[in-house]
Design a protein around this motif. Structure first.
Motif, PDB file in Angstrom:
ATOM      1  N   UNK A  80       3.895  89.801 -51.528  1.00 54.52           N
ATOM      2  CA  UNK A  80       4.207  88.902 -50.412  1.00 54.52           C
ATOM      3  C   UNK A  80       2.961  88.174 -49.894  1.00 54.52           C
ATOM      4  N   UNK A  81       3.149  86.910 -49.597  1.00 50.17           N
ATOM      5  CA  UNK A  81       2.052  86.050 -49.139  1.00 50.17           C
ATOM      6  C   UNK A  81       2.182  85.855 -47.632  1.00 50.17           C
ATOM      7  N   UNK A  82       1.119  86.140 -46.910  1.00 49.18           N
ATOM      8  CA  UNK A  82       1.113  85.960 -45.461  1.00 49.18           C
ATOM      9  C   UNK A  82       0.439  84.659 -45.045  1.00 49.18           C
ATOM     10  N   UNK A  83      -0.544  84.231 -45.820  1.00 52.51           N
ATOM     11  CA  UNK A  83      -1.305  83.013 -45.520  1.00 52.51           C
ATOM     12  C   UNK A  83      -1.325  82.151 -46.774  1.00 52.51           C
ATOM     13  N   UNK A  84      -0.946  80.897 -46.630  1.00 48.32           N
ATOM     14  CA  UNK A  84      -1.054  79.936 -47.732  1.00 48.32           C
ATOM     15  C   UNK A  84      -1.913  78.772 -47.280  1.00 48.32           C
ATOM     16  N   UNK A  85      -2.975  78.513 -48.034  1.00 49.67           N
ATOM     17  CA  UNK A  85      -3.816  77.345 -47.778  1.00 49.67           C
ATOM     18  C   UNK A  85      -3.653  76.393 -48.958  1.00 49.67           C
ATOM     19  N   UNK A  86      -2.963  75.291 -48.702  1.00 47.56           N
ATOM     20  CA  UNK A  86      -2.744  74.272 -49.729  1.00 47.56           C
ATOM     21  C   UNK A  86      -3.942  73.329 -49.753  1.00 47.56           C
ATOM     22  N   UNK A 125       9.282  85.063 -48.141  1.00 46.88           N
ATOM     23  CA  UNK A 125       8.496  86.253 -47.847  1.00 46.88           C
ATOM     24  C   UNK A 125       7.924  86.233 -46.444  1.00 46.88           C
ATOM     25  N   UNK A 126       7.481  85.083 -45.994  1.00 47.62           N
ATOM     26  CA  UNK A 126       6.956  84.969 -44.635  1.00 47.62           C
ATOM     27  C   UNK A 126       8.058  85.220 -43.609  1.00 47.62           C
ATOM     28  N   UNK A 127       9.244  84.691 -43.874  1.00 50.41           N
ATOM     29  CA  UNK A 127      10.362  84.929 -42.954  1.00 50.41           C
ATOM     30  C   UNK A 127      10.682  86.416 -42.871  1.00 50.41           C
ATOM     31  N   UNK A 128      10.700  87.082 -44.011  1.00 53.45           N
ATOM     32  CA  UNK A 128      10.999  88.518 -44.017  1.00 53.45           C
ATOM     33  C   UNK A 128       9.948  89.305 -43.250  1.00 53.45           C
ATOM     34  N   UNK A 129       8.679  88.874 -43.347  1.00 54.71           N
ATOM     35  CA  UNK A 129       7.601  89.562 -42.638  1.00 54.71           C
ATOM     36  C   UNK A 129       7.592  89.231 -41.152  1.00 54.71           C
ATOM     37  N   UNK A 130       8.202  88.108 -40.786  1.00 57.06           N
ATOM     38  CA  UNK A 130       8.177  87.671 -39.392  1.00 57.06           C
ATOM     39  C   UNK A 130       6.833  87.142 -38.957  1.00 57.06           C
ATOM     40  N   UNK A 131       5.974  86.844 -39.927  1.00 55.78           N
ATOM     41  CA  UNK A 131       4.620  86.323 -39.624  1.00 55.78           C
ATOM     42  C   UNK A 131       4.135  85.532 -40.832  1.00 55.78           C
ATOM     43  N   UNK A 132       3.592  84.369 -40.589  1.00 57.78           N
ATOM     44  CA  UNK A 132       3.037  83.583 -41.688  1.00 57.78           C
ATOM     45  C   UNK A 132       2.213  82.431 -41.168  1.00 57.78           C
ATOM     46  N   UNK A 133       1.286  82.007 -42.010  1.00 54.50           N
ATOM     47  CA  UNK A 133       0.437  80.861 -41.703  1.00 54.50           C
ATOM     48  C   UNK A 133       0.380  79.957 -42.928  1.00 54.50           C
ATOM     49  N   UNK A 164       4.677  68.525 -40.159  1.00 55.56           N
ATOM     50  CA  UNK A 164       5.382  68.441 -38.875  1.00 55.56           C
ATOM     51  C   UNK A 164       6.839  68.869 -39.012  1.00 55.56           C
ATOM     52  N   UNK A 165       7.497  68.430 -40.061  1.00 60.12           N
ATOM     53  CA  UNK A 165       8.905  68.763 -40.242  1.00 60.12           C
ATOM     54  C   UNK A 165       9.095  70.257 -40.501  1.00 60.12           C
ATOM     55  N   UNK A 166       8.273  70.815 -41.398  1.00 63.79           N
ATOM     56  CA  UNK A 166       8.415  72.235 -41.708  1.00 63.79           C
ATOM     57  C   UNK A 166       8.096  73.096 -40.497  1.00 63.79           C
ATOM     58  N   UNK A 167       7.109  72.694 -39.711  1.00 67.26           N
ATOM     59  CA  UNK A 167       6.750  73.472 -38.526  1.00 67.26           C
ATOM     60  C   UNK A 167       7.954  73.661 -37.615  1.00 67.26           C
ATOM     61  N   UNK A 168       8.780  72.635 -37.477  1.00 74.68           N
ATOM     62  CA  UNK A 168       9.966  72.745 -36.637  1.00 74.68           C
ATOM     63  C   UNK A 168      11.010  73.669 -37.266  1.00 74.68           C
ATOM     64  N   UNK A 169      11.121  73.633 -38.586  1.00 77.88           N
ATOM     65  CA  UNK A 169      12.109  74.472 -39.264  1.00 77.88           C
ATOM     66  C   UNK A 169      11.819  75.963 -39.097  1.00 77.88           C
ATOM     67  N   UNK A 170      10.542  76.332 -39.087  1.00 76.28           N
ATOM     68  CA  UNK A 170      10.190  77.761 -39.120  1.00 76.28           C
ATOM     69  C   UNK A 170       9.563  78.246 -37.823  1.00 76.28           C
ATOM     70  N   UNK A 171       9.598  77.432 -36.777  1.00 82.01           N
ATOM     71  CA  UNK A 171       8.901  77.768 -35.533  1.00 82.01           C
ATOM     72  C   UNK A 171       9.386  79.085 -34.933  1.00 82.01           C
ATOM     73  N   UNK A 172      10.674  79.381 -35.066  1.00 82.02           N
ATOM     74  CA  UNK A 172      11.219  80.596 -34.462  1.00 82.02           C
ATOM     75  C   UNK A 172      11.088  81.808 -35.372  1.00 82.02           C
ATOM     76  N   UNK A 173      10.470  81.627 -36.534  1.00 84.42           N
ATOM     77  CA  UNK A 173      10.382  82.720 -37.514  1.00 84.42           C
ATOM     78  C   UNK A 173       9.015  83.384 -37.552  1.00 84.42           C
TER      79      UNK A 173
END
Length: 255
Positions: A80-86, A125-133, A164-173
């Motif tokens: 599982x990945x907690x931090x992704x830097x593209x 994986x980030x959603x399942x962990x409840x934490x991601x960056x 910006x769009x993705x940030x809104x999709x996952x803000x509550x996760x």
């Protein structure tokens, strides 16, 4: 009201385009901050050279992020990945009238589609962990225009819009998604830009570097460590309320 989850004790961070410049600086900084690393790039030898200098758990994955199938396979084999830097990216210049289909498609594939493919691969994986960056390395070219790099600027503007769009999709996760937008940074990419100016204008290398540095109100180039510091902060719990932002690391060039 939900309470944000806390950062894992040893987050697993994936950095694309990790072998040199900004990517290598980010890898070293995140390792120092306690992350386990996966370094992603296209050249195994360079990745292994960097991994040998990092005193933490460190995987090496050879993958072209512009290839959706390769990304799916490579990321599917990771824990599982907690931090992704593209960070993987490429810049080429040409007037619009001389921008070939191949150049246009190359800039979009590496800079924009690669960001999308890698991010899509880690979100469950980030959603399942409840934490991601997710931190996308964009550019001031994603915040303003520059002549002769329309394809690159279009791709980086796309990265900012995707952020910006993705940030809104996952803000509550419990997942934040931000872009870091460096100005001219002292890397191999800058060296290629300087060489291009020298070739096309007849200016000296010193004059070409001065021309580019003058765009920064601090009259200097950004360093890879400057960028890495901003990325590292965004990966902390202290930045939990910061999402959907495009942070300009450019000495005041973009405000």
């Amino acid at each position: 009201m939900t309470t944000p989850a806390m950062r894992p004790a040893q987050p697993h961070a994936v950095i694309t385009g990790a072998a040199g410049g900004i990517g290598a600086a980010i890898a070293r900084r995140l390792a120092a901050d306690g992350c386990a690393l996966t370094l992603v790039g296209r050249t195994a030898a360079s990745l292994h050279d960097l991994a040998a200098t990092i005193a933490t758990e460190c995987r090496v994955v050879v993958c072209d992020v512009a290839d959706a199938d390769a990304v799916r396979q490579a990321f599917g084999a990771l824990p599982p990945v907690h931090v992704l830097v593209n960070n993987a990216g490429q810049a080429e210049s040409a007037p619009v009238s001389r921008t070939s289909d191949a150049l246009w498609e190359r800039m979009l594939a590496v800079n924009l589609s690669g960001t999308f493919y890698c991010t899509r691969a880690v979100l469950d994986g980030m959603r399942q962990a409840g934490w991601g960056r997710v931190v996308n390395i964009a550019s001031t070219a994603g915040q303003r225009g520059y002549a002769y790099v329309a394809a690159y600027a279009a791709a980086k503007h796309g990265v900012v819009g995707f952020t910006r769009s993705l940030a809104l999709e996952v803000a509550a996760a419990g997942i934040t998604v931000n872009a870091v937008c460096p100005g001219f940074t002292d890397t191999d990419m800058l060296a290629r830009s300087v060489a291009n100016i020298v070739e096309k204008t007849g200016r000296s290398e010193e004059e070409a570097r001065a021309q580019l540095a003058a765009l920064n109100p601090q009259r200097r180039f950004v360093t890879p460590d400057d960028v890495a510091a901003s990325v590292a902060w965004l990966c902390t719990d202290g930045a939990a309320a910061v999402t959907g932002q495009s942070i300009s690391v450019s000495g005041g060039e973009v405000m």
